[in-house]
Write a protein that holds these residues in place. Sequence first.
Motif, mmCIF file in Angstrom:
data_model
loop_
_atom_site.group_PDB
_atom_site.id
_atom_site.type_symbol
_atom_site.label_atom_id
_atom_site.label_comp_id
_atom_site.label_asym_id
_atom_site.label_seq_id
_atom_site.Cartn_x
_atom_site.Cartn_y
_atom_site.Cartn_z
ATOM 1 N N GLU A 10 5.801 -49.006 -27.059
ATOM 2 C CA GLU A 10 4.960 -49.474 -28.156
ATOM 3 C C GLU A 10 5.234 -50.945 -28.464
ATOM 4 O OE1 GLU A 10 5.520 -46.917 -31.472
ATOM 5 O OE2 GLU A 10 4.272 -45.294 -30.653
ATOM 6 N N THR A 11 6.491 -51.348 -28.374
ATOM 7 C CA THR A 11 6.823 -52.757 -28.583
ATOM 8 C C THR A 11 6.174 -53.625 -27.513
ATOM 9 O OG1 THR A 11 8.946 -52.126 -29.572
ATOM 10 C CG2 THR A 11 8.721 -54.401 -28.810
ATOM 11 N N ALA A 12 6.202 -53.171 -26.268
ATOM 12 C CA ALA A 12 5.566 -53.930 -25.190
ATOM 13 C C ALA A 12 4.064 -54.058 -25.425
ATOM 14 C CB ALA A 12 5.839 -53.258 -23.850
ATOM 15 N N VAL A 13 3.428 -52.984 -25.871
ATOM 16 C CA VAL A 13 1.986 -53.026 -26.148
ATOM 17 C C VAL A 13 1.690 -53.995 -27.284
ATOM 18 C CG1 VAL A 13 0.056 -51.650 -27.022
ATOM 19 C CG2 VAL A 13 1.543 -50.729 -25.243
ATOM 20 N N ALA A 23 14.508 -40.328 -25.670
ATOM 21 C CA ALA A 23 13.059 -40.212 -25.489
ATOM 22 C C ALA A 23 12.311 -41.020 -26.545
ATOM 23 C CB ALA A 23 12.648 -38.741 -25.541
ATOM 24 N N GLU A 24 12.773 -40.952 -27.789
ATOM 25 C CA GLU A 24 12.131 -41.721 -28.853
ATOM 26 C C GLU A 24 12.305 -43.216 -28.623
ATOM 27 O OE1 GLU A 24 10.184 -42.464 -32.581
ATOM 28 O OE2 GLU A 24 10.166 -40.886 -31.071
ATOM 29 N N LEU A 25 13.463 -43.613 -28.110
ATOM 30 C CA LEU A 25 13.700 -45.026 -27.851
ATOM 31 C C LEU A 25 12.766 -45.545 -26.756
ATOM 32 C CD1 LEU A 25 15.534 -47.428 -28.623
ATOM 33 C CD2 LEU A 25 16.962 -46.818 -26.669
ATOM 34 N N ARG A 26 12.537 -44.748 -25.722
ATOM 35 C CA ARG A 26 11.616 -45.162 -24.661
ATOM 36 C C ARG A 26 10.192 -45.295 -25.204
ATOM 37 N NH1 ARG A 26 13.581 -44.510 -19.278
ATOM 38 N NH2 ARG A 26 15.719 -43.717 -19.257
ATOM 39 N N ARG A 27 9.808 -44.389 -26.097
ATOM 40 C CA ARG A 27 8.479 -44.485 -26.705
ATOM 41 C C ARG A 27 8.359 -45.763 -27.535
ATOM 42 N NH1 ARG A 27 6.079 -43.797 -31.394
ATOM 43 N NH2 ARG A 27 8.045 -43.263 -32.420
ATOM 44 N N ILE A 30 2.648 -55.541 -17.178
ATOM 45 C CA ILE A 30 3.534 -54.629 -17.903
ATOM 46 C C ILE A 30 3.982 -53.544 -16.928
ATOM 47 C CG2 ILE A 30 3.736 -53.042 -19.844
ATOM 48 C CD1 ILE A 30 1.493 -54.503 -21.226
ATOM 49 N N VAL A 31 5.287 -53.379 -16.795
ATOM 50 C CA VAL A 31 5.847 -52.363 -15.899
ATOM 51 C C VAL A 31 6.654 -51.386 -16.752
ATOM 52 C CG1 VAL A 31 7.337 -51.909 -13.928
ATOM 53 C CG2 VAL A 31 5.955 -53.993 -13.988
ATOM 54 N N ASN A 32 6.279 -50.122 -16.717
ATOM 55 C CA ASN A 32 6.977 -49.095 -17.487
ATOM 56 C C ASN A 32 7.873 -48.274 -16.568
ATOM 57 O OD1 ASN A 32 7.664 -47.490 -19.702
ATOM 58 N ND2 ASN A 32 6.065 -46.002 -19.236
ATOM 59 N N ASP A 33 9.028 -47.889 -17.115
ATOM 60 C CA ASP A 33 9.963 -46.988 -16.418
ATOM 61 C C ASP A 33 10.441 -47.541 -15.083
ATOM 62 O OD1 ASP A 33 10.184 -45.099 -18.337
ATOM 63 O OD2 ASP A 33 8.747 -43.697 -17.479
ATOM 64 N N PHE A 34 10.633 -48.848 -14.991
ATOM 65 C CA PHE A 34 11.204 -49.407 -13.768
ATOM 66 C C PHE A 34 12.617 -48.846 -13.592
ATOM 67 C CE2 PHE A 34 13.868 -52.683 -11.772
ATOM 68 C CZ PHE A 34 13.180 -52.877 -10.597
ATOM 69 N N PRO A 64 3.982 -45.720 -13.352
ATOM 70 C CA PRO A 64 3.979 -44.822 -12.186
ATOM 71 C C PRO A 64 3.838 -43.346 -12.532
ATOM 72 C CG PRO A 64 5.671 -46.497 -11.955
ATOM 73 C CD PRO A 64 5.143 -46.625 -13.341
ATOM 74 N N ALA A 65 4.538 -42.889 -13.579
ATOM 75 C CA ALA A 65 4.497 -41.465 -13.913
ATOM 76 C C ALA A 65 3.549 -41.148 -15.049
ATOM 77 C CB ALA A 65 5.905 -40.982 -14.260
ATOM 78 N N GLY A 66 2.909 -42.141 -15.616
ATOM 79 C CA GLY A 66 1.999 -41.908 -16.730
ATOM 80 C C GLY A 66 2.682 -41.622 -18.037
ATOM 81 N N SER A 67 3.997 -41.876 -18.129
ATOM 82 C CA SER A 67 4.732 -41.553 -19.355
ATOM 83 C C SER A 67 4.392 -42.482 -20.509
ATOM 84 C CB SER A 67 6.243 -41.612 -19.082
ATOM 85 O OG SER A 67 6.627 -42.914 -18.645
ATOM 86 N N GLY A 68 3.805 -43.643 -20.216
ATOM 87 C CA GLY A 68 3.483 -44.585 -21.285
ATOM 88 C C GLY A 68 2.071 -44.462 -21.799
ATOM 89 N N ALA A 69 1.348 -43.403 -21.394
ATOM 90 C CA ALA A 69 -0.062 -43.270 -21.780
ATOM 91 C C ALA A 69 -0.281 -43.270 -23.287
ATOM 92 C CB ALA A 69 -0.649 -42.009 -21.144
ATOM 93 N N PRO A 70 0.510 -42.531 -24.095
ATOM 94 C CA PRO A 70 0.262 -42.560 -25.548
ATOM 95 C C PRO A 70 0.391 -43.956 -26.141
ATOM 96 C CG PRO A 70 1.655 -40.698 -24.958
ATOM 97 C CD PRO A 70 1.555 -41.548 -23.744
ATOM 98 N N ALA A 71 1.402 -44.702 -25.723
ATOM 99 C CA ALA A 71 1.593 -46.049 -26.266
ATOM 100 C C ALA A 71 0.514 -47.003 -25.778
ATOM 101 C CB ALA A 71 2.975 -46.578 -25.893
ATOM 102 N N LEU A 72 0.025 -46.781 -24.554
ATOM 103 C CA LEU A 72 -0.984 -47.672 -23.973
ATOM 104 C C LEU A 72 -2.391 -47.389 -24.486
ATOM 105 C CD1 LEU A 72 0.232 -47.661 -20.266
ATOM 106 C CD2 LEU A 72 0.206 -49.650 -21.785
#
Length: 671
Positions: free
Chosen positions: A477-480, A469-473, A568-572, A502-510
């Motif tokens: 953040e790296t993509a942003v 989970a931390e790695l995905r976060r 930017i595509v998250n969680d493909f 799609p799932a909104g999981s990247g909202a904090p980083a975005l």
Amino acid sequence: MTAELVRGQNHPLSQVRLEVRISAGTPIVAAATIGDEQGKVHGVEWVAHPGAPTLPGLEVSRQAAADHRLAVDLGAMPESAHRISVLLALPSGVGGPVRFGGVSAPFVAVTGLDGSGVASYTITGLEAESAVVALELYRRQDAWKVRAIGQGYAGGLAELLTDQGLPEARRLADAVNEAVFQAHSRSVAPPPPRTSDSDRTRLAASPAPAQSASPYAAQMPEDPPIPGAPAQAGQPDGSPQVGRAGEAAQTDSSASSQPSAPTGGAPINYSHPSRRPAAPPPAPPTVPLAQSGQPPRPVAGDANGWSMDERLYNQVWGMFEDLARTVAAYRSAVDFADSRLEQEIDKALADPRSRIGDRGDAAREAARVKRVQLVDQARAALDRDLSQLIAEAEVVEPALPLSYARWDNPVWHGYRVPMELPMALRLGDLRLPESLDLSIPMLVRLPLERGLWIDSGGEALDGSLIDSAELRRLAMETAVTHAARLLAVHPAGEFAVHVIDPAGSGAPALAPLVRSGVLAGPPAAGAAGVADVLGRLTQRVDLVQMAVRGGAADSLPPDLDTAQQLLIVNDFPHGFDDRAVTQLRYLADEGPAVGVHLLLVADREDASVYGPLLDPLWRSLLRLTPVPHDHLADPWVGHAWTYEPAVVPYGSQVLQQVLGQVAAARRKWNR
């Protein structure tokens, strides 16, 4: 739009500062002649070649290589110059092919300094010829044009130069071959492979100064061989082509004759032969410079180039190649010392009388002492070169422009939205285990020729204690961070960013992108959002492609955004159906050519349900990691480079401040 020429066809040139890029399947010599109105070359001073690579408004490579970049400034040409002929020749005396019919057809392209294509020409139909006039730039009524020539000569460079009216053709051809041979003999042989990890990403160097990489330019994340070289430096590239780093692109194929063992004579020069050394500091009046023994004082921007940004870019990738070469020499010397130790111990043990007792112990100890001496000698040479590179890095790093600078560089505190398009972008840093104190910026040319893949999978952990989970976060953040840098280094209105989450999981980083208002629209969520964004970008690619191919760029719809686009595509592949996957592959393959780029944040294992269907997608992207990882490898010398992502210092507000200015400039531009 690049004009694809056939033999005899010409094309107008709208720019005076150009690059002639040459790509071949084998090391070749690149040269150029300046002729009068009849095309006659009046003397050797009108010929740029590896032994004399620079003329007013013209510069060629100093050695044979599979890829070259020739710099041309038509505005600096003398009034008597009416034709500039670009010559290619197979080098003699270095064990390579002797006729163009036995190698792949050379490709020549004329581009602007920003890499935009003007004209290209593939030289076909060659058989026994060993030299060829590839193309010529010629003046007609104060306007310059380029013409595809493709005239080959079986008699080699001497016959070609004679045909151009040069009296000293034979002597000059011998001088060119001698200069190439000398550069070849100074090259460092690549060491044997030290790893079997076939999943390392290969750097292509861009553009390197003599080959351009890049040293970091074509970079493949899988096993297939890479066209061009060093890799994904030398990139850096290069490289450093790194790639090229690299680009790096592009491999230095002439690096094949340096003995791996250190010699007892004069010290070996491990520096890249294409790098122009910095001017040495003035010696004290009482100590002659030749006796001072001090290395040249490093100077930022001492490489070749038309602008400071280009000189710094070439210098960075020269540093990448120098580091790759000196470490290759050190590793090769250590391998030689180990091999010699084994041979001498085997020889001592071959005599039954020396297997036991003091005689055998003395022989084994003598062999070990020799091994230590050889390694110490190689390490001393490595430490000497590393100290010079570290000193150069300390001078170069503070002088880097926005697009090359780290986030902790003071240049960001005086940020202003630029007015011109950048030449390259920093994606992180590259290191080798022999020198943890030295890092080389990983630069890639802009516009991006390939999409980026931020690997959020478990393979990127490499034994780290970070959970998935931390790695995905961190990956998001790296993509942003990469997207923010791309926005910051482009003029207002020249770059737009879209997000699919799609799932909104990247909202904090975005959050930094969303709060600042720099996104082209809110992040797309759900299957409907995915389909909408992919449909609009796919339609844009189709429209621009049709307009470019039909020569009707003016007929594009007035509401079409002509700026560069980043998706930017998250969680493909979460939220993607078969149609959406096909559209994403289409954007990855066709988008970069028309200004649509992809930044994918994904774990490859999540897409394993598609099987080998998505293998081309992964291979088409440059794989990066959110944590340091040694997945980058350059085919130039076979090093495994540790990639370190570019991160914003903890607690720093520089990202928010920069994005705020970008948003303000965009609002002003849209009025």
